[in-house]
Scaffold this motif. Structure first.
Motif, short mmCIF file in Angstrom:
data_model
loop_
_atom_site.label_atom_id
_atom_site.label_comp_id
_atom_site.label_asym_id
_atom_site.label_seq_id
_atom_site.Cartn_x
_atom_site.Cartn_y
_atom_site.Cartn_z
N THR A 87 0.84 -1.20 0.00
CA THR A 87 0.00 0.00 0.00
C THR A 87 0.88 1.25 0.00
OG1 THR A 87 -1.80 -1.14 1.11
CG2 THR A 87 -1.78 1.26 1.28
N LEU A 88 1.92 1.24 0.81
CA LEU A 88 2.84 2.38 0.83
C LEU A 88 3.63 2.46 -0.47
CD1 LEU A 88 4.32 2.27 4.44
CD2 LEU A 88 2.66 3.90 3.51
N TYR A 89 4.12 1.32 -0.94
CA TYR A 89 4.97 1.28 -2.13
C TYR A 89 4.24 1.77 -3.38
CZ TYR A 89 8.42 -0.43 -5.46
OH TYR A 89 9.34 -0.52 -6.46
N THR A 90 2.97 1.39 -3.49
CA THR A 90 2.20 1.76 -4.69
C THR A 90 1.38 3.03 -4.50
OG1 THR A 90 0.33 0.36 -4.05
CG2 THR A 90 2.06 -0.64 -5.45
N ASN A 91 1.40 3.58 -3.29
CA ASN A 91 0.62 4.80 -2.98
C ASN A 91 -0.87 4.61 -3.21
OD1 ASN A 91 2.82 6.42 -2.18
ND2 ASN A 91 3.35 6.75 -4.32
N GLY A 92 -1.39 3.46 -2.89
CA GLY A 92 -2.82 3.24 -3.05
C GLY A 92 -3.26 1.90 -2.51
N LEU A 93 -4.56 1.76 -2.38
CA LEU A 93 -5.15 0.54 -1.85
C LEU A 93 -5.45 -0.51 -2.92
CD1 LEU A 93 -7.78 2.11 0.59
CD2 LEU A 93 -5.67 0.94 1.21
N GLU A 94 -5.36 -0.14 -4.17
CA GLU A 94 -5.83 -1.01 -5.25
C GLU A 94 -5.14 -2.36 -5.29
OE1 GLU A 94 -4.67 2.07 -5.66
OE2 GLU A 94 -6.31 3.29 -6.44
N VAL A 95 -3.82 -2.37 -5.16
CA VAL A 95 -3.07 -3.63 -5.25
C VAL A 95 -3.43 -4.54 -4.08
CG1 VAL A 95 -0.76 -4.64 -5.12
CG2 VAL A 95 -1.16 -2.67 -6.58
N GLY A 96 -3.44 -3.98 -2.87
CA GLY A 96 -3.80 -4.77 -1.69
C GLY A 96 -5.22 -5.29 -1.77
N MET A 97 -6.12 -4.43 -2.23
CA MET A 97 -7.52 -4.84 -2.38
C MET A 97 -7.65 -5.99 -3.37
SD MET A 97 -10.33 -1.87 -2.68
CE MET A 97 -10.18 -0.68 -1.39
N ALA A 98 -7.02 -5.83 -4.51
CA ALA A 98 -7.12 -6.87 -5.55
C ALA A 98 -6.55 -8.19 -5.04
CB ALA A 98 -6.38 -6.42 -6.80
N PHE A 99 -5.40 -8.13 -4.38
CA PHE A 99 -4.79 -9.36 -3.88
C PHE A 99 -5.64 -9.99 -2.79
CE2 PHE A 99 -1.80 -11.70 -1.13
CZ PHE A 99 -1.55 -12.73 -2.02
N HIS A 100 -6.16 -9.18 -1.88
CA HIS A 100 -7.00 -9.69 -0.79
C HIS A 100 -8.26 -10.35 -1.35
CE1 HIS A 100 -8.15 -8.74 3.66
NE2 HIS A 100 -8.58 -9.93 3.30
N ILE A 101 -8.87 -9.73 -2.34
CA ILE A 101 -10.08 -10.29 -2.96
C ILE A 101 -9.77 -11.63 -3.63
CG2 ILE A 101 -11.74 -9.97 -4.84
CD1 ILE A 101 -11.65 -6.92 -4.11
N VAL A 102 -8.72 -11.67 -4.45
CA VAL A 102 -8.37 -12.91 -5.14
C VAL A 102 -7.99 -13.99 -4.13
CG1 VAL A 102 -6.67 -13.97 -6.69
CG2 VAL A 102 -7.71 -11.78 -7.29
N ASN A 103 -7.22 -13.62 -3.11
CA ASN A 103 -6.81 -14.58 -2.08
C ASN A 103 -8.04 -15.20 -1.40
OD1 ASN A 103 -4.69 -15.66 -0.15
ND2 ASN A 103 -6.03 -14.55 1.25
N ASN A 104 -8.97 -14.36 -0.97
CA ASN A 104 -10.14 -14.87 -0.24
C ASN A 104 -11.09 -15.65 -1.14
OD1 ASN A 104 -8.93 -13.51 1.85
ND2 ASN A 104 -10.74 -12.35 2.42
N ILE A 105 -11.30 -15.19 -2.36
CA ILE A 105 -12.15 -15.95 -3.29
C ILE A 105 -11.53 -17.32 -3.57
CG2 ILE A 105 -12.92 -16.09 -5.70
CD1 ILE A 105 -13.65 -13.16 -5.57
N PHE A 106 -10.23 -17.33 -3.79
CA PHE A 106 -9.55 -18.59 -4.08
C PHE A 106 -9.68 -19.54 -2.89
CE2 PHE A 106 -5.69 -21.25 -4.35
CZ PHE A 106 -5.87 -21.76 -5.62
N ALA A 107 -9.38 -19.04 -1.68
CA ALA A 107 -9.42 -19.90 -0.48
C ALA A 107 -10.84 -20.39 -0.20
CB ALA A 107 -8.88 -19.13 0.73
N LEU A 108 -11.80 -19.48 -0.21
CA LEU A 108 -13.17 -19.89 0.10
C LEU A 108 -13.79 -20.71 -1.04
CD1 LEU A 108 -14.39 -16.62 1.84
CD2 LEU A 108 -13.90 -18.82 2.91
N GLY A 109 -13.48 -20.35 -2.27
CA GLY A 109 -13.98 -21.13 -3.41
C GLY A 109 -13.46 -22.55 -3.39
N LEU A 110 -12.15 -22.70 -3.12
CA LEU A 110 -11.60 -24.06 -3.02
C LEU A 110 -12.20 -24.80 -1.83
CD1 LEU A 110 -7.81 -23.78 -3.89
CD2 LEU A 110 -9.64 -24.83 -5.22
#
Length: 192
Positions: A87-110
């Motif tokens: 979040t600090l490195y990219t100056n925004g929430l977008e990367v963290g949000m995208a990764f968190h969403i994909v991570n949780n969908i993948f874990a819960l979907g599996l």
């Protein structure tokens, strides 16, 4: 996929759970990012100037919101630190949000597809190792991609500046040095 889904009874319940995962998880993960990486990091960062405090202080609150055993909590803590740094490195929430969403969908979907206990608080050690390594690999890829993009933007700016300088210089008169008997004189010729 055959082994993964062999124990699942394909019925309306499984379909409803998959739909719920795909519809609700993005909002849940985005909300966590807004609260822990957006709001908390900004408030803490306004009080304490070193960015490490903004990344590290929200981590225990994020971790203890998850009900896992110790290896699972360590995994969540590492995830929180990595996403905070990104979040600090990219100056925004977008990367963290995208990764968190994909991570949780993948874990819960599996979890849904494998018939896993969705309320389990512990898992096999190999799952924890994989779960810890994925954010690290993701962070490395984000850093490499961000650096590549910065180099590309810098080279575009350099080309643009060079082109602008060439255009500006072509509008200026040309100066030639004419040497006559020990003295140099400037002779200016206007460009057409």
């Amino acid at each position: 996929m055959g082994d993964l889904t062999s124990g699942v009874q394909w019925d309306g319940r499984v379909a409803a759970m998959l739909v719920a995962v795909f519809l609700l998880v993005p909002f849940q993960a985005a909300a966590e990012e807004v609260i822990f990486r957006g709001l908390a990091m900004n408030v803490i960062g306004s009080w304490l100037k070193h960015p490490a405090w903004a990344v590290l202080i929200p981590v225990p609150f994020f971790v203890f919101g998850h009900l896992y055993d110790l290896p699972g909590l360590i995994d969540v803590g590492i995830f929180a630190v990595i996403v905070g740094v990104l979040t600090l490195y990219t100056n925004g929430l977008e990367v963290g949000m995208a990764f968190h969403i994909v991570n949780n969908i993948f874990a819960l979907g599996l979890g849904v597809l494998s018939g896993a206990d969705m309320n389990a608080t512990s898992g096999p050690a190999i799952e924890t190792v994989i779960s810890i390594s994925v954010p690290i690999v993701f962070a490395v890829l984000v850093v490499l991609d961000t650096r590549r993009r910065q180099r590309t933007e810098e080279s575009r700016e350099e080309r643009g500046n060079r082109k602008a300088n060439q255009q500006t210089n072509s509008d200026l008169p040309t100066t030639t040095r004419v040497c006559t008997v020990g003295r140099a004189h400037d002779h200016r010729e206007p460009r057409a």
